[in-house]
Motif scaffolding. Structure first.
Motif, mmCIF file in Angstrom:
data_model
loop_
_atom_site.group_PDB
_atom_site.id
_atom_site.type_symbol
_atom_site.label_atom_id
_atom_site.label_comp_id
_atom_site.label_asym_id
_atom_site.label_seq_id
_atom_site.Cartn_x
_atom_site.Cartn_y
_atom_site.Cartn_z
ATOM 1 N N ASP A 64 78.303 25.564 19.651
ATOM 2 C CA ASP A 64 77.092 26.229 19.186
ATOM 3 C C ASP A 64 75.958 25.966 20.163
ATOM 4 O O ASP A 64 75.977 25.002 20.930
ATOM 5 C CB ASP A 64 76.715 25.731 17.783
ATOM 6 C CG ASP A 64 76.431 24.238 17.761
ATOM 7 O OD1 ASP A 64 75.255 23.857 17.868
ATOM 8 O OD2 ASP A 64 77.405 23.455 17.651
ATOM 9 N N MET A 65 74.955 26.830 20.129
ATOM 10 C CA MET A 65 73.900 26.784 21.136
ATOM 11 C C MET A 65 73.104 25.489 21.077
ATOM 12 O O MET A 65 72.694 24.949 22.112
ATOM 13 C CB MET A 65 72.971 27.986 20.963
ATOM 14 C CG MET A 65 71.906 28.104 22.051
ATOM 15 S SD MET A 65 72.580 28.106 23.740
ATOM 16 C CE MET A 65 73.473 29.654 23.743
ATOM 17 N N LEU A 66 72.868 24.956 19.877
ATOM 18 C CA LEU A 66 72.100 23.718 19.760
ATOM 19 C C LEU A 66 72.816 22.566 20.457
ATOM 20 O O LEU A 66 72.197 21.790 21.196
ATOM 21 C CB LEU A 66 71.865 23.384 18.283
ATOM 22 C CG LEU A 66 71.038 22.121 18.010
ATOM 23 C CD1 LEU A 66 69.662 22.233 18.657
ATOM 24 C CD2 LEU A 66 70.906 21.874 16.505
ATOM 25 N N THR A 67 74.118 22.452 20.240
ATOM 26 C CA THR A 67 74.892 21.404 20.917
ATOM 27 C C THR A 67 74.902 21.621 22.420
ATOM 28 O O THR A 67 74.789 20.667 23.203
ATOM 29 C CB THR A 67 76.334 21.387 20.384
ATOM 30 O OG1 THR A 67 76.317 21.131 18.978
ATOM 31 C CG2 THR A 67 77.158 20.313 21.074
ATOM 32 N N THR A 68 75.029 22.866 22.833
ATOM 33 C CA THR A 68 75.019 23.182 24.259
ATOM 34 C C THR A 68 73.719 22.733 24.914
ATOM 35 O O THR A 68 73.725 22.122 25.990
ATOM 36 C CB THR A 68 75.204 24.699 24.464
ATOM 37 O OG1 THR A 68 76.467 25.092 23.934
ATOM 38 C CG2 THR A 68 75.139 25.057 25.939
ATOM 39 N N ILE A 69 72.601 23.007 24.251
ATOM 40 C CA ILE A 69 71.302 22.628 24.808
ATOM 41 C C ILE A 69 71.151 21.114 24.843
ATOM 42 O O ILE A 69 70.681 20.537 25.836
ATOM 43 C CB ILE A 69 70.170 23.270 23.985
ATOM 44 C CG1 ILE A 69 70.202 24.794 24.154
ATOM 45 C CG2 ILE A 69 68.814 22.721 24.416
ATOM 46 C CD1 ILE A 69 69.212 25.521 23.282
ATOM 47 N N ARG A 70 71.559 20.444 23.771
ATOM 48 C CA ARG A 70 71.438 18.986 23.724
ATOM 49 C C ARG A 70 72.246 18.320 24.832
ATOM 50 O O ARG A 70 71.742 17.455 25.557
ATOM 51 C CB ARG A 70 71.903 18.473 22.361
ATOM 52 C CG ARG A 70 70.935 18.733 21.221
ATOM 53 C CD ARG A 70 71.521 18.254 19.908
ATOM 54 N NE ARG A 70 70.578 18.423 18.812
ATOM 55 C CZ ARG A 70 70.880 18.189 17.535
ATOM 56 N NH1 ARG A 70 72.104 17.787 17.205
ATOM 57 N NH2 ARG A 70 69.966 18.359 16.591
ATOM 58 N N VAL A 71 73.500 18.718 24.964
ATOM 59 C CA VAL A 71 74.356 18.115 25.985
ATOM 60 C C VAL A 71 73.812 18.405 27.381
ATOM 61 O O VAL A 71 73.778 17.521 28.249
ATOM 62 C CB VAL A 71 75.798 18.641 25.847
ATOM 63 C CG1 VAL A 71 76.667 18.116 26.983
ATOM 64 C CG2 VAL A 71 76.392 18.229 24.509
ATOM 65 N N SER A 72 73.365 19.627 27.602
ATOM 66 C CA SER A 72 72.834 19.995 28.920
ATOM 67 C C SER A 72 71.576 19.203 29.246
ATOM 68 O O SER A 72 71.375 18.788 30.393
ATOM 69 C CB SER A 72 72.540 21.497 28.957
ATOM 70 O OG SER A 72 73.715 22.250 28.740
ATOM 71 N N LEU A 73 70.735 18.974 28.246
ATOM 72 C CA LEU A 73 69.520 18.193 28.478
ATOM 73 C C LEU A 73 69.848 16.731 28.759
ATOM 74 O O LEU A 73 69.216 16.096 29.611
ATOM 75 C CB LEU A 73 68.585 18.304 27.275
ATOM 76 C CG LEU A 73 67.860 19.643 27.100
ATOM 77 C CD1 LEU A 73 67.035 19.642 25.823
ATOM 78 C CD2 LEU A 73 66.966 19.939 28.301
#
Length: 255
Positions: A64-73
Motif C-alpha cells: 500500500d502507498m502508506l507503507t511504500t512512503i514510510r519505507v522509502s523515507l
C-alpha cells in the motif's frame, strides 16, 4: 527488516531498494563532494529528494502507498546521512588544507562528531520545535527541503509526476554546469524554493561583500568581513538555541 518480516515488503523489493540506495550513495556522494569542494555549496537536499523518488518508484505497487512512503523515507534518511558524510568530510579536509590541518586528526574528529552530533542536534531540534510558534515548517522555523519532499511525494501519490519539469530542470542545470559557472545551478535552485527572507538577507550579504571588495580590497573582506560574518551566524544560532532552552525550563517550572 521489520516490514519484510511482517510481509509488507518482499525480499526482492527490499534487496532492490538496498542496491539502489548503495548505488545512489556512491553517485550522489561524488557529486556532493565535488560541489562542496568547488563552491562550498552542497546539493544534499536535492540528492535526497531524488533518492526518495527513485525508492518510491522501485517498490510502488508491491504494497500500500502508506507503507511504500514510510519505507522509502526510512531508507532515504539513511541515504541522506551517508551522502552528508561525504559533504562534511570534503568540507573539513578542504578547510584543514587551507589552514594547514593534519588529515588524520581531522578524520578522528570527524568520527567522534559523527556519533556525538546526532545526539545533540536531535535534542536541539526537539527543543526548537516545542518552543517556536508553529514548530517545524512554520515561519519561525521554515523547512523548505521538507516542503519540497512533501510536494514530490504528493505528486507521486496522485499520479501527477511532472517528469518533464524535472527533465527540464536537469537539462538547465547541466547547461549551467557546462557553461563554466560552477555552482550556479545549485544557487538558482536554492533561491527558488528557500524562504524569501533568507534569500533576501543572503543577497544583502553578497552585495555588501562586492562593495567591500571593490572599495576596501579583498584582504579586508578576508581579514575582517569573514570573521564578523561568521560571528553573526554563530551568535544568532547560539541566541536562538539559548532562548529555546530558557523557554523549556521556564515552561517546566511553571508546570
Amino acid at each position: 527488516a521489520w516490514y519484510v518480516g511482517n510481509g509488507e515488503i518482499s525480499w526482492g523489493r527490499a534487496i532492490l531498494m538496498s542496491l539502489l540506495a548503495i548505488a545512489w550513495i556512491w553517485v550522489a556522494g561524488v557529486i556532493v563532494a565535488e560541489c562542496i569542494g568547488r563552491t562550498n555549496w552542497s546539493p544534499l537536499s536535492g540528492m535526497t529528494l531524488i533518492a526518495v523518488t527513485l525508492l518510491i518508484f522501485a517498490i510502488k505497487g508491491s504494497s500500500d502507498m502508506l507503507t511504500t512512503i514510510r519505507v522509502s523515507l526510512f531508507v532515504g534518511a539513511a541515504v541522506c546521512l551517508a551522502i552528508s558524510q561525504a559533504s562534511d568530510i570534503m568540507l573539513d579536509l578542504k578547510s584543514g588544507y587551507l589552514v594547514g590541518g593534519i588529515p588524520r586528526r581531522q578524520q578522528i574528529a570527524q568520527f567522534i562528531g559523527t556519533w556525538l552530533g546526532p545526539i545533540i542536534v536531535v535534542w536541539l531540534m526537539i527543543v526548537l520545535h516545542q518552543t517556536k510558534p508553529g514548530g517545524m515548517g512554520s515561519e519561525a522555523l521554515p523547512a523548505p527541503q521538507a516542503e519540497a519532499l512533501a510536494s514530490t511525494i504528493d505528486s507521486i501519490v496522485s499520479g501527477d509526476v511532472p517528469a518533464y519539469r524535472y527533465t527540464a530542470g536537469g537539462g538547465l542545470g547541466l547547461m549551467l554546469a557546462l557553461s563554466g559557472l560552477g555552482g550556479v545551478g545549485v544557487l538558482v535552485g536554492l533561491g527558488f524554493y528557500m524562504p524569501f527572507a533568507i534569500v533576501l538577507t543572503y543577497t544583502i550579504g553578497n552585495v555588501l561583500r562586492v562593495i567591500s571588495d571593490r572599495w576596501l580590497g579583498k584582504p579586508f573582506g578576508y581579514e575582517y568581513g569573514v570573521p564578523v560574518a561568521a560571528g553573526f551566524i554563530v551568535g544568532e544560532a547560539l541566541v536562538n538555541v539559548g532562548h529555546a532552552i530558557v523557554q523549556v525550563f521556564a515552561s517546566g517550572a511553571a508546570g
